[in-house]
Design an enzyme around this catalytic site. Structure first.
Site, mmCIF file in Angstrom:
data_model
loop_
_atom_site.group_PDB
_atom_site.id
_atom_site.type_symbol
_atom_site.label_atom_id
_atom_site.label_comp_id
_atom_site.label_asym_id
_atom_site.label_seq_id
_atom_site.Cartn_x
_atom_site.Cartn_y
_atom_site.Cartn_z
ATOM 1 N N ARG A 46 0.855 -1.200 0.000
ATOM 2 C CA ARG A 46 0.000 0.000 0.000
ATOM 3 C C ARG A 46 0.885 1.242 0.000
ATOM 4 N NH1 ARG A 46 -1.596 1.644 4.669
ATOM 5 N NH2 ARG A 46 -2.333 -0.359 5.423
ATOM 6 N N TYR A 98 -17.260 17.260 -14.484
ATOM 7 C CA TYR A 98 -17.745 15.880 -14.585
ATOM 8 C C TYR A 98 -18.767 15.671 -13.456
ATOM 9 C CZ TYR A 98 -17.823 10.880 -13.750
ATOM 10 O OH TYR A 98 -18.243 9.595 -13.516
ATOM 11 N N ASP A 170 -8.103 19.767 -13.559
ATOM 12 C CA ASP A 170 -8.385 18.422 -14.074
ATOM 13 C C ASP A 170 -8.087 18.443 -15.568
ATOM 14 O OD1 ASP A 170 -9.568 16.116 -15.145
ATOM 15 O OD2 ASP A 170 -11.113 16.036 -13.599
ATOM 16 N N LYS A 195 -8.908 7.381 -18.890
ATOM 17 C CA LYS A 195 -9.227 7.950 -20.194
ATOM 18 C C LYS A 195 -8.001 7.901 -21.126
ATOM 19 C CE LYS A 195 -13.208 8.611 -18.232
ATOM 20 N NZ LYS A 195 -13.020 8.653 -16.817
HETATM 21 O O1 P1T Z 1 -14.022 7.494 -13.642
HETATM 22 P P1 P1T Z 1 -12.832 7.946 -12.841
HETATM 23 O O2 P1T Z 1 -11.561 7.326 -13.261
HETATM 24 O O3 P1T Z 1 -13.083 7.852 -11.356
HETATM 25 O O4 P1T Z 1 -12.625 9.509 -13.175
HETATM 26 C C1 P1T Z 1 -13.532 10.504 -12.835
HETATM 27 C C2 P1T Z 1 -13.403 11.677 -13.773
HETATM 28 C C3 P1T Z 1 -12.683 12.790 -13.381
HETATM 29 N N1 P1T Z 1 -12.534 13.872 -14.182
HETATM 30 C C4 P1T Z 1 -13.082 13.900 -15.409
HETATM 31 C C5 P1T Z 1 -12.905 15.116 -16.265
HETATM 32 C C6 P1T Z 1 -13.808 12.802 -15.884
HETATM 33 O O5 P1T Z 1 -14.310 12.866 -17.120
HETATM 34 C C7 P1T Z 1 -13.986 11.665 -15.052
HETATM 35 C C8 P1T Z 1 -14.764 10.489 -15.484
HETATM 36 N N2 P1T Z 1 -15.611 10.710 -16.588
HETATM 37 C C9 P1T Z 1 -16.443 9.785 -17.150
HETATM 38 C C10 P1T Z 1 -16.585 8.533 -16.702
HETATM 39 C C11 P1T Z 1 -17.197 10.260 -18.322
HETATM 40 O O6 P1T Z 1 -17.766 9.458 -19.082
HETATM 41 O O7 P1T Z 1 -17.224 11.480 -18.524
#
Ligand code: P1T
Length: 381
Positions: A46, A98, A170, A195
């Protein structure tokens, strides 16, 4: 070195034990110690794992930062960032985020005494009016998900610093290939690595990159203390994905531009949100601040009926949440990614019932355009 050279090599020296050119997946929970107090730099997984350390070194370099910490998801990274704050502290955040970030702020962190205000962060006078004595952080998504609003990162950093605030950006939609917020003065850059960094739709993860040593020590402490770490196999998938980030981003960008242009000239499309179009309100800022416009496009079909017709009719584009993979995804923000944003706020932000979002993949763009063309042809009105 250049971006691609760094992406392929930084943090990824051949394995000292075997010469393996690829960083191994250290699938272990603990490390045997030679004697009490004597170890090889690793005690418990961890706290640290060599595959994760390789990824963190690599992503720190690509964002031109000194430190990176990888987490189990983008949301886990954002959550840990917020735990740098204390009850009673206040955050000014982009009004369009988001939906999951908004949900975390409003339905989780508020209960722990953090306060949030939402501003159109492309209008810094609006941000300035919201700053309170306990404001500690300006939290910006640029471009925003899904309506692609752009915030001037350098100007936001100047404002934040002049008022004693830190700036977090972000950068999920651009990736470090197209935008490097730390170079523009931001204090933190965050990604959902799920992503573009991973790029192949096969793992969920998140990262925070920064330069400040004292805050980095606190983040490292929180990563271990709260424990939402990224597992070694997922770290390895991102290391593998990042090697092709530059070539993938060039193709996402080329496809994004072509699809946005096609949509902008289509009679059934009311409005296209894409920073690469000269009609975008912050097109000039986008050209200055970003090295490309990327593959994210949102467009308004005019009604829920019309959006449904398009989403039902696409054959090559896949109806799914998420973005940034090599395959093209199409989604309906109002009922999918942004369902947790109240309906009246959605409408005000441009997340209408007719809005459709595309994450342009790297397929042959003629095939994607033909698919969208036939799907738009199903709109009856
Ligand atoms: O899904 P995750 O890895 O927890 O990430 C969250 C997140 C944070 N910031 C942005 C700009 C994001 O687009 C996302 C996640 N977005 C999607 C799942 C979506 O389809 O837009």
């Amino acid at each position: 070195m250049g971006f691609s050279t760094d992406a392929i090599h930084v943090g990824q020296e051949p394995d000292p034990a075997t010469g393996a050119i690829i960083v191994p997946i250290y699938q272990t929970s603990t490390y045997v110690q030679e004697e009490l107090g004597k170890n090889k730099g690793y005690e418990y997984a961890r706290t640290a794992n060599p595959t994760r350390s390789a990824l963190e070194r690599n992503l720190a370099c690509l964002e031109n930062g000194a430190y990176a910490y990888a987490f189990a998801s983008g949301m886990a990274a954002i959550n840990v960032l917020m735990t740098l704050l204390k009850a009673g502290d206040h955050v000014v955040a982009s009004q369009n985020l988001y939906g999951g970030s908004f949900r975390l702020f409003e339905r989780v962190l508020k209960d722990f005494g953090l306060n949030f205000s939402y501003a159109n962060t492309s209008r810094l006078d609006e941000v300035e009016r919201m700053i309170q004595p306990r404001t500690r952080l300006l939290y910006v998504e640029t471009p925003t998900n899904p309506v692609m609003e752009i915030t001037d990162i350098a100007a936001a950093a100047s404002l934040a610093h002049s008022r004693g605030l830190l700036l977090a950006v972000d950068n999920t939609f651009m990736s470090p290939y197209f935008q490097r917020p730390l170079e523009l003065g931001a204090d933190f850059v965050l990604h959902s690595t799920t992503k573009y960094l991973n790029g192949h739709s096969d793992g969920v993860g998140g990262v925070i990159v920064l330069n400040d040593q004292a805050i980095a020590e606190r983040l490292k402490f929180l990563q271990n203390a709260a424990g939402a770490i990224l597992g070694p196999f997922d770290c390895w998938l991102i290391l593998r994905g990042v090697k092709t980030l530059a070539v993938r981003m060039r193709q996402h960008d080329a496809n994004g531009r072509a699809i946005a242009q096609f949509l902008a000239s289509h009679p059934k499309v009311r409005k296209v949100h894409y920073p690469g179009l000269p009609t975008h309100a912050q097109h000039e800022l986008a050209r200055r601040q970003m090295k490309g416009f990327g593959g994210m496009i949102a467009f308004d079909t005019g009604s829920l009926e019309n959006a449904k017709a398009v989403l039902r009719s696409v054959r090559l584009c896949s109806l799914a949440e998420s973005l940034g993979g090599v395959e093209t995804l199409i989604s309906h923000p109002a009922t999918m990614t942004h369902a947790s944003v109240p309906a009246e706020d959605r409408e005000r932000l441009g997340i209408t019932e007719g809005l459709v979002r595309i994450s342009a993949g790297i397929e042959d763009v003629e095939d994607l355009i033909a698919d969208l063309d036939q799907a738009l042809g199903r709109i009856s009105s």
